[in-house]
Write a protein that holds these residues in place. Structure first.
Motif, PDB file in Angstrom:
ATOM      1  N   VAL A 121       0.631  -1.261   0.426  1.00  0.00           N
ATOM      2  CA  VAL A 121      -0.395   0.037   0.011  1.00  0.00           C
ATOM      3  C   VAL A 121       0.513   1.273   0.303  1.00  0.00           C
ATOM      4  CG1 VAL A 121      -1.814   1.434   1.342  1.00  0.00           C
ATOM      5  CG2 VAL A 121      -2.203  -0.946   1.127  1.00  0.00           C
ATOM      6  N   VAL A 122       2.238   1.387   0.736  1.00  0.00           N
ATOM      7  CA  VAL A 122       2.856   2.483   0.643  1.00  0.00           C
ATOM      8  C   VAL A 122       3.352   3.206  -0.554  1.00  0.00           C
ATOM      9  CG1 VAL A 122       5.081   3.683   1.633  1.00  0.00           C
ATOM     10  CG2 VAL A 122       3.733   2.019   3.115  1.00  0.00           C
ATOM     11  N   ALA A 123       3.662   1.512  -1.248  1.00  0.00           N
ATOM     12  CA  ALA A 123       4.110   2.027  -2.535  1.00  0.00           C
ATOM     13  C   ALA A 123       3.451   2.110  -3.020  1.00  0.00           C
ATOM     14  CB  ALA A 123       5.060   0.337  -3.306  1.00  0.00           C
ATOM     15  N   VAL A 124       2.210   1.770  -3.520  1.00  0.00           N
ATOM     16  CA  VAL A 124       0.667   2.040  -4.051  1.00  0.00           C
ATOM     17  C   VAL A 124       0.854   4.017  -4.536  1.00  0.00           C
ATOM     18  CG1 VAL A 124      -1.377   1.576  -4.774  1.00  0.00           C
ATOM     19  CG2 VAL A 124       0.319  -0.449  -4.545  1.00  0.00           C
ATOM     20  N   VAL A 125       0.652   4.116  -3.228  1.00  0.00           N
ATOM     21  CA  VAL A 125      -0.012   5.091  -2.603  1.00  0.00           C
ATOM     22  C   VAL A 125       1.276   6.548  -3.120  1.00  0.00           C
ATOM     23  CG1 VAL A 125      -0.531   6.980  -0.766  1.00  0.00           C
ATOM     24  CG2 VAL A 125      -1.085   4.593  -0.405  1.00  0.00           C
ATOM     25  N   ALA A 126       2.433   6.156  -2.837  1.00  0.00           N
ATOM     26  CA  ALA A 126       3.175   6.920  -3.833  1.00  0.00           C
ATOM     27  C   ALA A 126       3.222   6.603  -5.027  1.00  0.00           C
ATOM     28  CB  ALA A 126       4.957   6.143  -3.493  1.00  0.00           C
ATOM     29  N   GLN A 127       2.985   6.187  -5.787  1.00  0.00           N
ATOM     30  CA  GLN A 127       2.956   6.292  -6.941  1.00  0.00           C
ATOM     31  C   GLN A 127       2.049   6.840  -7.602  1.00  0.00           C
ATOM     32  OE1 GLN A 127       4.654   5.390  -9.736  1.00  0.00           O
ATOM     33  NE2 GLN A 127       3.508   5.286 -11.126  1.00  0.00           N
ATOM     34  N   ALA A 128       0.831   7.178  -6.550  1.00  0.00           N
ATOM     35  CA  ALA A 128      -0.320   7.338  -6.682  1.00  0.00           C
ATOM     36  C   ALA A 128      -0.404   8.989  -6.358  1.00  0.00           C
ATOM     37  CB  ALA A 128      -1.962   6.988  -6.433  1.00  0.00           C
ATOM     38  N   VAL A 129       0.560   9.729  -5.760  1.00  0.00           N
ATOM     39  CA  VAL A 129       0.856  11.264  -5.221  1.00  0.00           C
ATOM     40  C   VAL A 129       1.959  11.432  -6.738  1.00  0.00           C
ATOM     41  CG1 VAL A 129       2.039  12.366  -4.235  1.00  0.00           C
ATOM     42  CG2 VAL A 129       0.965  10.538  -2.941  1.00  0.00           C
ATOM     43  N   TRP A 130       2.591  10.228  -6.832  1.00  0.00           N
ATOM     44  CA  TRP A 130       3.978  10.596  -8.265  1.00  0.00           C
ATOM     45  C   TRP A 130       3.120  11.273  -9.654  1.00  0.00           C
ATOM     46  CZ3 TRP A 130       8.558  12.015  -9.155  1.00  0.00           C
ATOM     47  CH2 TRP A 130       9.156  11.986 -10.738  1.00  0.00           C
ATOM     48  N   GLN A 131       2.236   9.728  -9.742  1.00  0.00           N
ATOM     49  CA  GLN A 131       1.499  10.479 -11.294  1.00  0.00           C
ATOM     50  C   GLN A 131      -0.150  11.686 -11.032  1.00  0.00           C
ATOM     51  OE1 GLN A 131      -0.337   6.237 -11.615  1.00  0.00           O
ATOM     52  NE2 GLN A 131       1.009   5.681 -12.876  1.00  0.00           N
ATOM     53  N   SER A 352      14.236  -0.662   8.131  1.00  0.00           N
ATOM     54  CA  SER A 352      15.207  -1.297   6.927  1.00  0.00           C
ATOM     55  C   SER A 352      14.833  -1.949   5.845  1.00  0.00           C
ATOM     56  CB  SER A 352      16.725  -0.570   7.411  1.00  0.00           C
ATOM     57  OG  SER A 352      16.838  -2.069   7.595  1.00  0.00           O
ATOM     58  N   GLY A 353      14.730  -3.292   7.125  1.00  0.00           N
ATOM     59  CA  GLY A 353      13.620  -4.632   5.476  1.00  0.00           C
ATOM     60  C   GLY A 353      12.322  -4.290   5.390  1.00  0.00           C
ATOM     61  N   GLY A 354      11.678  -3.237   5.835  1.00  0.00           N
ATOM     62  CA  GLY A 354      10.392  -2.911   5.367  1.00  0.00           C
ATOM     63  C   GLY A 354      10.715  -1.823   3.966  1.00  0.00           C
ATOM     64  N   PHE A 355      11.901  -0.714   4.251  1.00  0.00           N
ATOM     65  CA  PHE A 355      11.567   0.381   3.807  1.00  0.00           C
ATOM     66  C   PHE A 355      12.161   0.169   2.449  1.00  0.00           C
ATOM     67  CE2 PHE A 355      14.540   4.035   2.814  1.00  0.00           C
ATOM     68  CZ  PHE A 355      13.186   4.468   2.251  1.00  0.00           C
ATOM     69  N   ALA A 356      12.970  -0.987   2.016  1.00  0.00           N
ATOM     70  CA  ALA A 356      13.813  -1.719   1.122  1.00  0.00           C
ATOM     71  C   ALA A 356      12.785  -2.428   0.409  1.00  0.00           C
ATOM     72  CB  ALA A 356      14.855  -3.226   1.457  1.00  0.00           C
ATOM     73  N   LEU A 357      11.663  -2.777   0.995  1.00  0.00           N
ATOM     74  CA  LEU A 357      10.228  -3.574   0.088  1.00  0.00           C
ATOM     75  C   LEU A 357       9.780  -3.090  -0.652  1.00  0.00           C
ATOM     76  CD1 LEU A 357       9.233  -6.368  -0.428  1.00  0.00           C
ATOM     77  CD2 LEU A 357       8.329  -6.278   1.034  1.00  0.00           C
ATOM     78  N   VAL A 358       9.936  -1.347  -0.119  1.00  0.00           N
ATOM     79  CA  VAL A 358       8.503  -0.541  -0.602  1.00  0.00           C
ATOM     80  C   VAL A 358       9.781  -0.003  -2.023  1.00  0.00           C
ATOM     81  CG1 VAL A 358       7.790   1.702   0.019  1.00  0.00           C
ATOM     82  CG2 VAL A 358       7.558  -0.228   1.725  1.00  0.00           C
ATOM     83  N   ILE A 359      10.755   0.256  -1.358  1.00  0.00           N
ATOM     84  CA  ILE A 359      11.374   0.441  -2.483  1.00  0.00           C
ATOM     85  C   ILE A 359      11.697  -0.410  -3.917  1.00  0.00           C
ATOM     86  CG2 ILE A 359      13.917   1.383  -3.532  1.00  0.00           C
ATOM     87  CD1 ILE A 359      14.642   2.024  -1.069  1.00  0.00           C
TER      88      ILE A 359
END
Length: 387
Positions: A121-131, A352-359
């Motif tokens: 969800v973090v990655a999806v919302v980050a992509q939505a903000v970008w787009q 850091s593991g969660g952050f890496a997976l988000v990236i």
């Protein structure tokens, strides 16, 4: 112009779209364009562009409102109902069943797979903000406005402050004279009499009623929360997340883990993201709650489409009105940016593991263009293995 389709034909066309339209609101608009402009020729390119422009200016789920408007233009109110049912039911049923399953086995929501979905969800919302930022904030004035709204809401993010921030953003757009492209004037609307005014009055009356204090967790409270969220959200899709989080997590109705697990599941199914409401309604209120939540969250946007179609003739030629709405859209980007931090980031990324997976997930979405319906189960599997 092709012959007017029947209720059954409209329903079946939108049912197929509801079963196959993965990828979120932007992708849905592409599917609609291919289906109704190129394949079926129900609308011209210019008319379709005006329908999309109108629905982008209204609060509510933009892609669902476009589908509703197309159904209305081809089959009037029966056609609108057929379009909404066909496009909405598949994902709503799946998410309701998911919520009921979590209710039967509550321990399932505590596994590592939920952590994986939350990071997704973090990655999806980050992509939505970008787009959305690229589309709705193409110049420095709008980007600056979005950043100011985000900074304000990170500090004061209550529902009342969100409404205030969007109102101020609209006034800023008006003062700054943010430009908007003019519509073509192609769309011809089959709207007559006083019905649009009736829809507008009903929308306003129900919105006022939704602020009446009610006991948390009851069906009337559920209907009020959903109606208010559907009525006050510009941009639809991911933007509804902060409103629903305020109503369902901050109130104690759901845990943040369950809320984000359901939102992650909503990314893995086709159809509109607003069907996340069926998950929230079914969580604690069963099938009745799912039905009430689903109808309540889509009702205000539907009323606004029927009320707003005649108004479009004025808005599309009124520069000041379009500048104010451009400011609101920039504010929406700021609202979503603030939501990316809290609750999405703060409740999901714990190390850091969660952050890496988000990236990695964001790179898969933004660079490799991996579909969200593929990434959602992969994220859940990675979470189960790693966390």
């Amino acid at each position: 112009m092709t012959p007017r389709p029947s209720f059954r034909e409209i329903f079946l066309v939108f049912l197929r779209l509801g079963l196959t339209s993965f990828g979120g609101p932007a992708a849905h608009l592409g599917y609609f364009h291919d289906e109704f402009v190129y394949r079926r020729r129900w609308l011209t390119d210019a008319a379709y562009g005006e329908v999309v422009a109108l629905c982008q200016l209204l609060p509510g789920p933009a892609s669902s409102q476009v589908g509703l408007a197309i159904g209305f233009l081809r089959g009037h109110y029966r056609g609108a109902l057929a379009a909404w049912l066909g496009f909405t039911l598949p994902s709503a049923i799946l998410l309701m069943l998911f919520a009921l399953g979590l209710g039967l086995w509550p321990g399932v929501a505590e596994g590592g797979w939920v952590t994986g979905l939350k990071l997704f969800v973090v990655a999806v919302v980050a992509q939505a903000v970008w787009q959305m930022g690229r589309t709705l904030c193409p110049d420095a004035r709008r980007r600056g406005l979005a950043i100011l709204v985000a900074a304000f809401l990170v500090v004061s993010g209550s529902a009342v402050m969100q409404i205030l921030a969007l109102a101020v953003a609209g006034m800023a757009g008006l003062v700054l004279g943010i430009p908007r492209d003019q519509a073509s004037g192609e769309l011809t609307l089959p709207v007559q009499g006083r019905r649009p005014m009736v829809f507008a009055v009903l929308f306003a009356a129900l919105l006022l009623l939704s602020f009446w204090p009610l006991a948390t967790g009851t069906l009337p409270w559920l209907a009020a929360e959903m109606y208010r969220s559907g009525a006050l959200v510009f941009g639809g899709g991911h933007v509804v997340l902060p409103w629903l989080q305020e109503g369902f997590v901050a109130s104690g109705y759901l845990s943040a883990d369950t809320f984000l697990a359901g939102y992650g599941a909503a990314q893995a199914v086709p159809g509109p993201l607003f069907t996340f409401s069926a998950f929230l309604g079914a969580s604690g209120n069963g099938m009745a709650g799912a039905v009430i939540a689903l109808v309540a969250v889509f009702l205000p946007g539907s009323l606004l489409v029927f009320a707003g179609l005649p108004l479009w003739h004025w808005v599309r030629n009124h520069d000041r009105a379009r500048s104010a709405l451009a400011g609101v859209n920039a504010g929406v980007v700021g609202l979503l940016l603030a939501t990316l931090y809290d609750p999405v980031w703060t409740s999901a990324v714990k190390g850091s593991g969660g952050f890496a997976l988000v990236i990695l997930l964001w790179g898969a979405l933004a660079v490799l263009r991996v579909p969200v319906w593929v990434l959602a189960p992969l994220s859940a599997g990675a979470g189960a293995l790693l966390f």
